[in-house]
Scaffold this active site. Structure first.
Site, PDB file in Angstrom:
ATOM      1  N   LYS A 116      37.279   7.817  40.092  1.00  0.00           N
ATOM      2  CA  LYS A 116      36.932   8.884  40.896  1.00  0.00           C
ATOM      3  C   LYS A 116      36.648  10.251  40.512  1.00  0.00           C
ATOM      4  CE  LYS A 116      37.129   5.488  43.507  1.00  0.00           C
ATOM      5  NZ  LYS A 116      35.969   4.719  43.534  1.00  0.00           N
ATOM      6  N   GLU A 200      43.613  16.094  46.456  1.00  0.00           N
ATOM      7  CA  GLU A 200      42.624  16.471  47.275  1.00  0.00           C
ATOM      8  C   GLU A 200      43.028  17.146  48.617  1.00  0.00           C
ATOM      9  OE1 GLU A 200      39.848  13.682  48.667  1.00  0.00           O
ATOM     10  OE2 GLU A 200      38.992  13.292  46.718  1.00  0.00           O
ATOM     11  N   HIS A 235      43.226   0.287  55.839  1.00  0.00           N
ATOM     12  CA  HIS A 235      42.032   0.421  55.019  1.00  0.00           C
ATOM     13  C   HIS A 235      41.149  -1.020  55.188  1.00  0.00           C
ATOM     14  CE1 HIS A 235      43.149   4.101  53.804  1.00  0.00           C
ATOM     15  NE2 HIS A 235      44.756   3.571  53.508  1.00  0.00           N
ATOM     16  N   ARG A 292      27.689  -1.886  45.496  1.00  0.00           N
ATOM     17  CA  ARG A 292      27.635  -3.190  45.744  1.00  0.00           C
ATOM     18  C   ARG A 292      26.782  -3.305  47.111  1.00  0.00           C
ATOM     19  NH1 ARG A 292      32.867  -1.939  47.350  1.00  0.00           N
ATOM     20  NH2 ARG A 292      33.038  -2.229  49.622  1.00  0.00           N
TER      21      ARG A 292
HETATM   22  C1  MV4 Z   1      40.846  10.892  52.497  1.00  0.00           C
HETATM   23  C2  MV4 Z   1      41.450  11.141  53.703  1.00  0.00           C
HETATM   24  C3  MV4 Z   1      41.559  12.286  54.108  1.00  0.00           C
HETATM   25  N1  MV4 Z   1      41.374  13.400  53.293  1.00  0.00           N
HETATM   26  N2  MV4 Z   1      40.707  11.835  51.812  1.00  0.00           N
HETATM   27  C4  MV4 Z   1      40.937   6.198  52.675  1.00  0.00           C
HETATM   28  C5  MV4 Z   1      40.286   5.132  51.659  1.00  0.00           C
HETATM   29  C6  MV4 Z   1      39.519   6.053  50.557  1.00  0.00           C
HETATM   30  N3  MV4 Z   1      38.345   5.405  50.177  1.00  0.00           N
HETATM   31  C7  MV4 Z   1      39.583   7.315  50.928  1.00  0.00           C
HETATM   32  N4  MV4 Z   1      40.533   7.458  52.188  1.00  0.00           N
HETATM   33  C8  MV4 Z   1      40.823   8.683  52.898  1.00  0.00           C
HETATM   34  N5  MV4 Z   1      40.704   9.633  51.962  1.00  0.00           N
HETATM   35  C9  MV4 Z   1      41.095  13.056  52.078  1.00  0.00           C
HETATM   36  N6  MV4 Z   1      40.828  14.009  51.237  1.00  0.00           N
HETATM   37  C10 MV4 Z   1      41.424  10.022  54.422  1.00  0.00           C
HETATM   38  C11 MV4 Z   1      41.254   8.607  54.075  1.00  0.00           C
HETATM   39  C12 MV4 Z   1      41.712   7.602  54.909  1.00  0.00           C
HETATM   40  C13 MV4 Z   1      40.641   6.678  55.475  1.00  0.00           C
HETATM   41  C14 MV4 Z   1      39.278   6.782  54.955  1.00  0.00           C
HETATM   42  C15 MV4 Z   1      38.056   6.049  55.738  1.00  0.00           C
HETATM   43  C16 MV4 Z   1      38.748   5.317  56.568  1.00  0.00           C
HETATM   44  C17 MV4 Z   1      39.840   5.027  56.808  1.00  0.00           C
HETATM   45  C18 MV4 Z   1      40.546   5.743  56.388  1.00  0.00           C
HETATM   46  C19 MV4 Z   1      42.037   5.620  56.832  1.00  0.00           C
HETATM   47  C20 MV4 Z   1      43.070   6.572  56.519  1.00  0.00           C
HETATM   48  C21 MV4 Z   1      42.816   7.131  55.504  1.00  0.00           C
END
Ligand code: MV4
Length: 506
Positions: A116, A200, A235, A292
């Site tokens: 990342k 972040e 997730h 993917r």
């Molecule tokens: C975040 C976020 C809020 N702020 N980053 C969850 C999986 C990973 N791909 C990144 N994720 C998140 N990153 C920042 N800076 C909230 C999430 C997140 C989330 C993202 C997509 C779908 C569902 C989620 C559920 C909880 C948190």
């Protein structure tokens, strides 16, 4: 074009890929584990080879054995599906070295997007908007705390090697930061063998919106619009839809351009997905790129008319994209419900076992992407997602009505599924208005939901008829017929009938 392709996967995605291969006149090769001898994907394939015991690490993840099978049976290419080896850069490289085409991007793109911090550095150079935060891993917790203080809490500590929510820690206030930071580092090292973490700003109540891209080997890149994947639990995505109900046309246009820029920046080849967080002000931020084909790709196929697997194959064979961005439009609305062998009334615990009877929805604009069949056994060893139900409608309301109709047609006996839960989500005011975000399912679970059974009285007569029919047809499983899973169910005919009717809490 290839004459024979090996599909290095199982379940619904292996079947879905083989369907397109068959349509293209390409021979299909399945691999399977000892637990999957009678699996659907094995029956669909022209030839199938056992690659090891049930555990994924000894079968579906055995790159060496899989490449050996491809060589010995004469497959020219390997499609990895999703999960398993699909985002393993070493596997992409090994295929290349063995003279076999990996249907996916080059090792470089997988590697860059897999880490990342590297991805954020590269994306910033390509003018892709990032969530405010660091682009480097931070070693020292006090240095990290100083950075966090400049961003305002809450912040999110993320593992550089993570993704999909693994190794993340939300920190609400300064006092919690150092302990969370050390914890995240330890967790990341344990889970990924890489303890790098970065910080972040936490984006509150975002939608998860992702863009599908396709890139050929001649430098052409297009996007196929978005998918709203905000209906999630831990997730795990549950429902996806396209178009995103709240995305404004101008934002869509900009996000699409950004997704293309992201793909170009890693010399991307094939089908990929650029994930964003979208906040209530229509500001969006790059999260990660999935290198993917994704589980939820069918809803994009439904609104664009493009068979993504077909284009993956054409691209892998060196063909040029047969259409331009201007040729692509979103027509109507599509929704996907992921069907899991799990019990929503028991904290969504997996419910593997034998499917004693299965009848799946069909009819106008209904697509059943299933990895199982009536009398098949759902093994305990793999992901409990057994099928996907996808519908298309002229608009969102039509698609929702059609989905509920299709869910009602689902009949599964022997195991428990989340079909009734999907009906509850579709009937929820927050889903109906379309403004839901990633907190929707957790919030819904905190609500005072009616007990299952509150709506049974009005249906008693109908249930009695169905009970008689099921008894006549011997569709009710015998007591204790279930051979695996956490506890014996199926002894209670009433439960089986309510399940067969997909009753939802109302
Ligand atoms: C975040 C976020 C809020 N702020 N980053 C969850 C999986 C990973 N791909 C990144 N994720 C998140 N990153 C920042 N800076 C909230 C999430 C997140 C989330 C993202 C997509 C779908 C569902 C989620 C559920 C909880 C948190």
């Amino acid at each position: 074009m290839f004459k024979k392709v090996l599909v290095a996967n199982r379940g619904e995605i292996a079947v879905r890929i083989m369907r397109t291969l068959k349509e293209m006149g390409i021979s299909t090769v399945a691999i399977y584990s000892e637990a999957d001898r009678r699996a659907f994907h094995v029956r669909v394939a022209d030839e199938a080879y056992c690659v090891g015991p049930a555990a994924s690490s000894e079968s579906y993840l055995r790159a060496d054995k899989i490449i050996e099978v491809a060589k010995s049976c004469g497959a020219e290419a390997i499609h990895p599906g999703y999960g398993f080896l699909s985002e393993n850069s070493a596997f992409s490289q090994s295929c290349k070295e063995a003279g076999i085409v990996f249907i996916g991007p080059q090792a470089y793109a997988i590697e860059m997007m897999g880490e990342k911090t590297k991805a954020r550095t590269l994306m910033e150079k390509a003018d892709v908007p990032l969530v405010p935060g660091t682009k480097e891993a931070i070693e020292d917790s006090l240095v990290a705390l100083d950075i966090a203080k400049t961003m305002n809490f809450p912040v999110l500590i993320k593992a550089a090697a993570g993704g999909g929510g693994k190794g993340m820690r939300r920190v609400n206030e300064e006092g919690e930061f150092v302990a969370a930071f050390e914890g995240a580092k330890r967790e990341a090292l344990n889970a990924f063998g890489n303890g790098d973490v970065y910080v972040e700003k936490y984006v509150l109540n975002p939608k998860h919106v992702e863009f599908q891209v396709l890139a050929d080997t001649h430098g052409n890149v297009v996007h196929l619009f978005e998918r709203d994947c905000s209906v999630q639990r831990r997730h795990q995505k549950i429902i996806e839809e396209t178009p995103c109900p709240t995305l404004l046309p101008e934002t869509r246009k900009r996000m699409g351009e950004v997704a293309i820029a992201a793909a170009k920046a890693v010399d991307y080849v094939g089908a990929g997905t650029v994930e964003f967080l979208l906040d209530v002000n229509q500001d969006f931020y790059f999260l990660e790129m999935n290198t993917r084909l994704q589980v939820e790709h069918p809803i994009t196929e439904m609104v664009t008319g493009i068979d993504l697997v077909r284009w993956q194959l054409k691209i892998a064979a060196g063909e040029k994209l047969g259409f331009t961005q201007e040729d692509l439009v979103q027509r109507g609305h599509s929704i996907e419900c992921r069907i899991y062998a799990e019990d929503p009334d028991n904290n969504f615990a997996p419910s593997p076992g034998k499917i004693t009877f299965l009848s799946t929805p069909s009819g106008p604009w209904v697509r059943d992407d299933s990895g199982v069949y009536s009398t098949a056994t759902v093994p305990v060893h793999y992901d409990p997602m057994i099928a996907k139900l996808i519908v298309w409608g002229e608009d969102r309301e039509h698609a929702m009505q059609r989905m509920d109709r299709a869910l009602c047609e689902y009949v599964v006996s022997g195991i428990t599924t989340n079909v009734g839960f999907h009906r509850e989500v579709l009937a929820h005011p927050s889903f109906i208005d379309g403004k839901y975000n990633t907190e929707f399912v957790p919030d819904m679970m905190k609500e005072n939901r009616p007990e299952k059974g509150d709506n049974f009285d009005a249906l008693t007569e109908l249930a009695a008829v169905l009970a008689q029919h099921m008894a006549d047809e011997k569709l009710l499983s015998e007591g204790g017929a279930k051979t695996s899973g956490p506890k014996k169910t199926g002894q209670n005919p009433w439960k089986q009938i309510s399940r067969a009717m997909n009753l939802r809490r109302i």
